[in-house]
Design a protein around this motif. Structure first.
Motif, PDB file in Angstrom:
ATOM      1  N   CYS A 115       0.834  -1.205   0.000  1.00 57.98           N
ATOM      2  CA  CYS A 115       0.000   0.000   0.000  1.00 57.98           C
ATOM      3  C   CYS A 115       0.868   1.254   0.000  1.00 57.98           C
ATOM      4  CB  CYS A 115      -0.926   0.009   1.216  1.00 57.98           C
ATOM      5  SG  CYS A 115      -2.231  -1.229   1.169  1.00 57.98           S
ATOM      6  N   TYR A 116       1.892   1.263   0.836  1.00 61.13           N
ATOM      7  CA  TYR A 116       2.777   2.422   0.913  1.00 61.13           C
ATOM      8  C   TYR A 116       3.489   2.634  -0.423  1.00 61.13           C
ATOM      9  CZ  TYR A 116       6.047   5.820   2.834  1.00 61.13           C
ATOM     10  OH  TYR A 116       6.763   6.964   3.068  1.00 61.13           O
ATOM     11  N   ALA A 117       3.980   1.556  -1.026  1.00 63.03           N
ATOM     12  CA  ALA A 117       4.663   1.667  -2.315  1.00 63.03           C
ATOM     13  C   ALA A 117       3.719   2.207  -3.386  1.00 63.03           C
ATOM     14  CB  ALA A 117       5.223   0.305  -2.728  1.00 63.03           C
ATOM     15  N   LEU A 118       2.485   1.743  -3.385  1.00 62.49           N
ATOM     16  CA  LEU A 118       1.507   2.214  -4.357  1.00 62.49           C
ATOM     17  C   LEU A 118       1.209   3.694  -4.153  1.00 62.49           C
ATOM     18  CD1 LEU A 118      -0.370   1.068  -6.659  1.00 62.49           C
ATOM     19  CD2 LEU A 118      -2.173   1.120  -4.952  1.00 62.49           C
ATOM     20  N   VAL A 119       0.996   4.097  -2.905  1.00 71.81           N
ATOM     21  CA  VAL A 119       0.725   5.506  -2.610  1.00 71.81           C
ATOM     22  C   VAL A 119       1.937   6.361  -2.983  1.00 71.81           C
ATOM     23  CG1 VAL A 119       0.339   7.187  -0.751  1.00 71.81           C
ATOM     24  CG2 VAL A 119      -0.996   5.071  -0.825  1.00 71.81           C
ATOM     25  N   ALA A 120       3.125   5.927  -2.596  1.00 76.28           N
ATOM     26  CA  ALA A 120       4.328   6.713  -2.867  1.00 76.28           C
ATOM     27  C   ALA A 120       4.573   6.900  -4.365  1.00 76.28           C
ATOM     28  CB  ALA A 120       5.539   6.051  -2.214  1.00 76.28           C
ATOM     29  N   SER A 121       4.147   5.949  -5.165  1.00 73.96           N
ATOM     30  CA  SER A 121       4.415   6.043  -6.597  1.00 73.96           C
ATOM     31  C   SER A 121       3.242   6.559  -7.423  1.00 73.96           C
ATOM     32  CB  SER A 121       4.851   4.674  -7.135  1.00 73.96           C
ATOM     33  OG  SER A 121       3.796   3.744  -7.032  1.00 73.96           O
ATOM     34  N   ARG A 122       2.021   6.578  -6.870  1.00 69.26           N
ATOM     35  CA  ARG A 122       0.867   6.926  -7.698  1.00 69.26           C
ATOM     36  C   ARG A 122      -0.072   7.984  -7.130  1.00 69.26           C
ATOM     37  NH1 ARG A 122       0.009   3.290 -11.904  1.00 69.26           N
ATOM     38  NH2 ARG A 122       1.432   1.545 -11.849  1.00 69.26           N
ATOM     39  N   ALA A 123       0.151   8.431  -5.916  1.00 70.13           N
ATOM     40  CA  ALA A 123      -0.772   9.401  -5.320  1.00 70.13           C
ATOM     41  C   ALA A 123      -0.487  10.821  -5.821  1.00 70.13           C
ATOM     42  CB  ALA A 123      -0.671   9.362  -3.800  1.00 70.13           C
ATOM     43  N   TYR A 124      -1.500  11.640  -5.730  1.00 67.82           N
ATOM     44  CA  TYR A 124      -1.425  13.046  -6.128  1.00 67.82           C
ATOM     45  C   TYR A 124      -1.917  13.922  -4.984  1.00 67.82           C
ATOM     46  CZ  TYR A 124      -0.726  11.650 -10.967  1.00 67.82           C
ATOM     47  OH  TYR A 124      -0.208  11.129 -12.122  1.00 67.82           O
ATOM     48  N   TRP A 125      -1.462  15.157  -4.986  1.00 74.04           N
ATOM     49  CA  TRP A 125      -1.966  16.130  -4.009  1.00 74.04           C
ATOM     50  C   TRP A 125      -3.210  16.789  -4.577  1.00 74.04           C
ATOM     51  CZ3 TRP A 125      -0.609  16.648   0.903  1.00 74.04           C
ATOM     52  CH2 TRP A 125       0.586  16.069   1.310  1.00 74.04           C
ATOM     53  N   LEU A 126      -4.293  16.732  -3.817  1.00 78.15           N
ATOM     54  CA  LEU A 126      -5.526  17.443  -4.147  1.00 78.15           C
ATOM     55  C   LEU A 126      -5.696  18.514  -3.087  1.00 78.15           C
ATOM     56  CD1 LEU A 126      -7.969  14.485  -4.902  1.00 78.15           C
ATOM     57  CD2 LEU A 126      -6.592  15.796  -6.515  1.00 78.15           C
ATOM     58  N   LYS A 127      -5.408  19.732  -3.450  1.00 80.17           N
ATOM     59  CA  LYS A 127      -5.385  20.843  -2.487  1.00 80.17           C
ATOM     60  C   LYS A 127      -4.435  20.474  -1.361  1.00 80.17           C
ATOM     61  CE  LYS A 127      -9.828  22.661  -3.778  1.00 80.17           C
ATOM     62  NZ  LYS A 127     -11.120  23.098  -3.363  1.00 80.17           N
ATOM     63  N   ASP A 128      -4.916  20.239  -0.162  1.00 82.24           N
ATOM     64  CA  ASP A 128      -4.049  19.930   0.977  1.00 82.24           C
ATOM     65  C   ASP A 128      -4.127  18.468   1.391  1.00 82.24           C
ATOM     66  OD1 ASP A 128      -3.208  22.539   1.139  1.00 82.24           O
ATOM     67  OD2 ASP A 128      -4.799  23.129   2.514  1.00 82.24           O
ATOM     68  N   ASP A 129      -4.511  17.593   0.483  1.00 82.57           N
ATOM     69  CA  ASP A 129      -4.702  16.196   0.835  1.00 82.57           C
ATOM     70  C   ASP A 129      -4.000  15.288  -0.174  1.00 82.57           C
ATOM     71  OD1 ASP A 129      -5.624  14.091   2.337  1.00 82.57           O
ATOM     72  OD2 ASP A 129      -7.730  14.358   1.822  1.00 82.57           O
ATOM     73  N   LEU A 130      -3.313  14.281   0.315  1.00 80.54           N
ATOM     74  CA  LEU A 130      -2.702  13.280  -0.550  1.00 80.54           C
ATOM     75  C   LEU A 130      -3.774  12.256  -0.885  1.00 80.54           C
ATOM     76  CD1 LEU A 130      -0.003  12.432  -1.841  1.00 80.54           C
ATOM     77  CD2 LEU A 130       0.374  10.989   0.169  1.00 80.54           C
ATOM     78  N   ALA A 131      -3.898  11.915  -2.174  1.00 81.87           N
ATOM     79  CA  ALA A 131      -4.996  11.039  -2.594  1.00 81.87           C
ATOM     80  C   ALA A 131      -4.592  10.111  -3.723  1.00 81.87           C
ATOM     81  CB  ALA A 131      -6.181  11.891  -3.048  1.00 81.87           C
ATOM     82  N   LEU A 132      -5.130   8.896  -3.658  1.00 80.91           N
ATOM     83  CA  LEU A 132      -5.125   8.000  -4.807  1.00 80.91           C
ATOM     84  C   LEU A 132      -6.450   8.224  -5.515  1.00 80.91           C
ATOM     85  CD1 LEU A 132      -3.804   4.605  -3.414  1.00 80.91           C
ATOM     86  CD2 LEU A 132      -2.738   6.027  -5.144  1.00 80.91           C
TER      87      LEU A 132
END
Length: 156
Positions: A125-142
């Motif tokens: 999960c951490y690897a997926l978030v670290a490589s694919r998440a984006y910042w939406l305003k002030d929140d990190l999101a998949l």
């Protein structure tokens, strides 16, 4: 509940654009993390993804995480001996050690909530978030669909 049914798409022929509306409920948000003890924002988003995957094996994020994303080359998922031998003497080692400690700390929080906790799944999960998440305003999101933008299956 496949993702293809959750967003609406409209296109404009004159503007040559397609606009997709993706409900926030389909996104995995760090701000929605139910584990207050997890402080690191990437680990919070990963813990929330972990919780969703543990609760619902039919969740599209679970299928993506388990079936469709090859993360075997990610150092967080390497066995300890491989991690040690491949990173010995490299400057990136300190950063990856820090990330492994963040995952271990997050694991302490999620393990307390479930007897079915899994450190390897949380690392994925951490690897997926670290490589694919984006910042939406002030929140990190998949974000479904967007998480594949600008990514390749094979390393270049």
């Amino acid at each position: 509940r496949p993702w293809r049914y959750v967003w609406s798409v409209r296109s404009s022929e004159c503007a040559k654009q397609v606009v997709a509306t993706i409900p926030r409920s389909e996104c995995v948000l760090a701000s929605a993390c139910r584990f207050d003890e997890v402080e690191d924002v990437t680990a919070r988003c990963a813990a929330e993804l972990w919780a969703r995957c543990r609760e619902d094996r039919d969740d599209p994020w679970f299928r993506l995480l388990v079936d469709h994303v090859n993360l075997t080359s990610h150092p967080l998922l390497w066995p300890d001996d491989v991690f040690e031998s491949r990173l010995r003497g490299l400057s990136i080692r300190r950063t990856l050690d820090r990330r492994r400690r963040l995952v271990a700390k997050a694991y302490e929080a999620v393990a307390a909530s479930s007897s079915k906790s899994s450190l390897p799944l949380l690392r994925r999960c951490y690897a997926l978030v670290a490589s694919r998440a984006y910042w939406l305003k002030d929140d990190l999101a998949l974000v479904p669909l967007v998480d594949f933008a600008n990514h390749r299956d094979a390393a270049s």
